[in-house]
Write an enzyme that holds these catalytic residues in place. Structure first.
Site, mmCIF file in Angstrom:
data_model
loop_
_atom_site.group_PDB
_atom_site.id
_atom_site.type_symbol
_atom_site.label_atom_id
_atom_site.label_comp_id
_atom_site.label_asym_id
_atom_site.label_seq_id
_atom_site.Cartn_x
_atom_site.Cartn_y
_atom_site.Cartn_z
ATOM 1 N N LYS A 54 -1.941 -10.928 1.793
ATOM 2 C CA LYS A 54 -2.463 -9.962 2.771
ATOM 3 C C LYS A 54 -2.663 -8.569 2.183
ATOM 4 C CE LYS A 54 -0.973 -12.368 6.866
ATOM 5 N NZ LYS A 54 -0.252 -12.315 8.121
ATOM 6 N N ASN A 55 -2.149 -8.319 0.986
ATOM 7 C CA ASN A 55 -2.376 -7.019 0.361
ATOM 8 C C ASN A 55 -3.867 -6.903 0.027
ATOM 9 O OD1 ASN A 55 -2.520 -4.890 -1.800
ATOM 10 N ND2 ASN A 55 -0.353 -4.784 -1.263
ATOM 11 N N GLN A 56 -4.444 -5.757 0.292
ATOM 12 C CA GLN A 56 -5.885 -5.552 0.130
ATOM 13 C C GLN A 56 -6.284 -5.067 -1.263
ATOM 14 O OE1 GLN A 56 -6.325 -2.764 3.360
ATOM 15 N NE2 GLN A 56 -6.797 -4.382 4.826
ATOM 16 N N PHE A 57 -5.328 -4.958 -2.174
ATOM 17 C CA PHE A 57 -5.602 -4.404 -3.501
ATOM 18 C C PHE A 57 -6.788 -5.078 -4.196
ATOM 19 C CE2 PHE A 57 -5.047 -4.373 -8.111
ATOM 20 C CZ PHE A 57 -4.944 -3.010 -8.359
ATOM 21 N N SER A 106 -3.007 0.072 -0.336
ATOM 22 C CA SER A 106 -3.636 -1.231 -0.127
ATOM 23 C C SER A 106 -2.765 -2.163 0.708
ATOM 24 C CB SER A 106 -3.951 -1.886 -1.478
ATOM 25 O OG SER A 106 -2.761 -2.179 -2.187
#
Length: 181
Positions: A52-55, A158
């Protein structure tokens, strides 16, 4: 015998965590710095390993590469090809949860050694406010070590816990990852 507070007692029982090695090449011009890997990232031994991290989406859209679709090793190769490095400000810490707010007793990474191997560094991008708290200290170190001091950019985190809309985050990331020289 003195009574220990529950906070002292709890922290003495919590394990000290160690972070990941830097991802860089001497020709890197941008270094993205997070705070410390999440439990999911540590378990996977990968930067930004929580799905789920948007990095990786932010970075993919900023450098025009299909990073989320690639395996981790190929992601890193593509990022390095764009002269972007990745690391964290903390080498180790105590963190009972996944949030940056949970980080305690942090020990900083060895930026003197890293900067000595990155003579072309032009910009330090901090992924979120927790990492950004180290900006002035790292800028002072970089000024002493590099021919030209790097620019500092503190980016929206992020992390999915930082609820700013993805499009707004992306604007800031794209601007920070574009060098004019």
């Amino acid at each position: 015998m003195p009574r220990l507070s529950s906070k002292t007692s709890a922290s003495s029982l919590e394990a000290r965590l160690n972070g990941l090695s830097p991802v860089y090449r001497p020709e890197c011009r941008i270094l993205i710095l997070g705070s410390f890997p999440s439990p999911a990232s540590l378990a996977a031994r990968q930067y930004y390993g929580h799905p789920k991290n948007q990095f990786w989406r932010l970075l993919a859209n900023s450098i025009n590469e299909p990073l989320p679709e690639l395996g981790y090793a190929e992601r890193l190769e593509r990022v390095l090809a764009h002269k972007v490095g990745i690391w964290d400000v903390y080498q180790s810490c105590v963190r009972p949860g996944a949030l940056d707010a949970d980080i305690r007793a942090g020990t900083g990474n060895d930026f003197s050694t890293l900067f000595a191997h990155m003579p072309n560094l032009q910009r330090l991008c901090f992924n979120g406010q927790t990492a950004g708290k180290c900006a002035s200290r790292l800028l002072s170190l970089a000024v002493a070590m590099l021919a030209r001091p790097p620019e500092i950019r503190i980016l929206p985190s992020s992390s999915p816990a930082y609820t700013l809309a993805f499009a707004r985050k992306l604007e800031r990331w794209q601007e920070a990852l574009t060098l004019t020289t």
